[in-house]
Design an enzyme around this catalytic site. Structure first.
Site, PDB file in Angstrom:
ATOM      1  N   ASN A 275       0.922  -1.205  -0.191  1.00  0.00           N
ATOM      2  CA  ASN A 275       0.049  -0.090  -0.027  1.00  0.00           C
ATOM      3  C   ASN A 275       1.076   1.181   0.122  1.00  0.00           C
ATOM      4  OD1 ASN A 275       0.670   0.789   2.888  1.00  0.00           O
ATOM      5  ND2 ASN A 275      -0.300  -1.274   3.238  1.00  0.00           N
TER       6      ASN A 275
ATOM      7  N   ILE B  54      -1.729  -7.554  13.973  1.00  0.00           N
ATOM      8  CA  ILE B  54      -0.400  -7.318  15.096  1.00  0.00           C
ATOM      9  C   ILE B  54      -0.907  -6.754  16.095  1.00  0.00           C
ATOM     10  CG2 ILE B  54       1.924  -6.278  15.249  1.00  0.00           C
ATOM     11  CD1 ILE B  54       2.343  -6.569  12.052  1.00  0.00           C
TER      12      ILE B  54
END
Ligand code: CTP
Length: 404
Positions: free
Chosen positions: A216, A313
């Site tokens: 991205n 995460i």
């Protein structure tokens, strides 16, 4: 507010006379001033008039032995709570943006450990010149405050932006900046000293084959700025970074990774820590299988790319047995920003979530508009440079530890 001091650097411009009015206005608000009058500034206002209004010695020359004996330029640069350059000429800003130090004003700007506020004044063509714009942006990125010029008729007869803000406006901005300084007094000596802050930044890359990946457009600028701001407040910082075009910040342990799984491993091996700030734009999915040789075109339609979800995460760290005392997530949203971010705060079990509207040019840009959301609070900040957002976030974290 009492006992606050401002060091004024008066540059050379027709609007220098407004600095005299500013000194009087600040005195009425119990804000003491001391002044450095540049060589060019002396062409517009006199040392005598400045000194009569401040009631203090006016400093004019870098190499005056008597000045150095009374108060060295390093001490002068740190004696005030805020340094204000008024008027900030194109020349003074160019010097400061490029770290030049060949007179008292520029040396002071380089030596100071205080916030600096620039009050530019110049001809409209100069204000709009790319070189000036570049220097202003550099100074903003370095954390400087600005009282932008206003639109109007200028002394040179032209009309447009470049006319210095009025003394009342400048005095208001100075007062607000000094209040920020006051709230920071408790952080002197490093509000995050003794704390270990773990930060993720940038994008991750998920390989498709040896030469292609999914990723991205995160630049890493916000995460790097937060790492620097936390380090500036005395924290030990570990920065887990995806691939970005930024220099590794000096004095900060930087762990470079590529994929989301590598990022998770690096984060887990840096626990325990006191604060985890999850700024990275982690790729949500990865190709189920990385092809080990370059995929070739063969004229057929390409086979659909099978994807699987990457580990979350932030969520993993939030439920970890070594969960840090404070976990801050980010929520990149394009619509219903607050509602989506509040939902994310609950879903990920973090303590704060920083919502930002990424429908504009936030990703890759230099500015950000942050909303810091916790269970009981929604704290909306104005649009600031990423450096300023980072400083404000680091300060908020430091205050959190002072209060808890
Ligand atoms: N995050 C993470 N691991 C992931 C995905 C996101 O640690 N696999 C973290 C980001 O660093 C950020 C927060 O989770 O702090 C929210 O990221 P965001 O991209 O806004 O949300 P997503 O969890 O990906 O959810 P969605 O894409 O549905 O909005």
């Amino acid at each position: 507010m009492t006992d606050k001091r401002v060091l004024l650097i008066i540059g050379g411009g027709i609007s220098a006379y407004k600095s005299l009015l500013l000194i009087r206005l600040l005195a009425k608000r119990n804000i003491k001033t001391q002044a450095i009058l540049t060589k060019a500034g002396r062409e517009f206002v006199t040392e005598l008039s400045v000194g009569s209004l401040t009631g203090e010695k006016v400093f004019t020359d870098l190499f005056s032995l008597s000045d150095e004996a009374e108060m060295g330029h390093i001490e002068l640069s740190r004696s005030a709570d805020l340094v204000v350059v008024v008027p900030a000429t194109a020349d003074l800003m160019a010097k400061a943006a490029n770290g030049l130090a060949n007179d008292l004003a520029s040396t002071t700007l380089l030596a100071t450990d205080k916030r600096v506020m620039y009050v530019p004044a110049m001809n409209v063509r100069m204000w709009e010149h790319p070189a000036v714009k570049r220097n202003v942006q550099t100074l903003r990125n370095d954390g400087a405050l600005f009282v932008d010029p206003e639109e109007g008729e200028m002394a040179c007869g032209e009309f447009g932006f470049g006319r210095m803000a009025e003394p009342e406006t400048i005095a208001d901005k100075i007062e607000t900046a000094l209040k920020d300084v006051t709230t920071l007094d408790g952080l002197k000596g490093g509000g995050l000293a003794g704390k270990h802050v773990l930060i993720t930044a940038g994008p991750t890359r998920e390989p498709i084959d040896p030469v292609r990946y999914l990723s991205n457009c995160s630049s890493g600028k916000q995460g790097y700025a937060i790492a620097k701001a936390c380090a500036a407040l005395g924290a030990k910082v570990s920065l887990v970074s995806g691939p970005v075009c930024l220099d590794a910040p000096t004095g900060i342990e930087t762990i470079n990774i590529e994929s989301a799984r590598e990022m998770l491993d690096a984060c887990e091996s840096n626990l325990p820590c006191d604060v985890f700030i999850s700024v990275a734009a982690v790729a949500d999915w990865r190709p189920t299988k990385m092809v080990t040789t370059k995929i070739k075109k063969n004229g057929d339609a390409i086979a659909p790319l099978a994807l699987e979800e990457n580990p979350d995460i932030l969520k993993t760290i939030c439920v970890h047995k070594k969960r840090p005392a404070l976990v801050v997530g980010f929520a990149a949203e394009t619509n219903d920003v607050i509602a989506h971010a509040q939902a994310k705060l609950v879903k990920k079990s973090c303590d704060w979530i920083v919502a930002n509207d990424v429908s504009g040019d936030v990703m890759g840009g230099d500015n950000n508009t942050m909303i810091v959301i916790s269970k009981n609070d929604v704290d909306t900040w104005p649009t600031l440079t990423k450096t300023q957002c980072a400083q404000r976030l680091a300060e908020k974290i430091a205050h959190h530890f002072l209060e808890n």
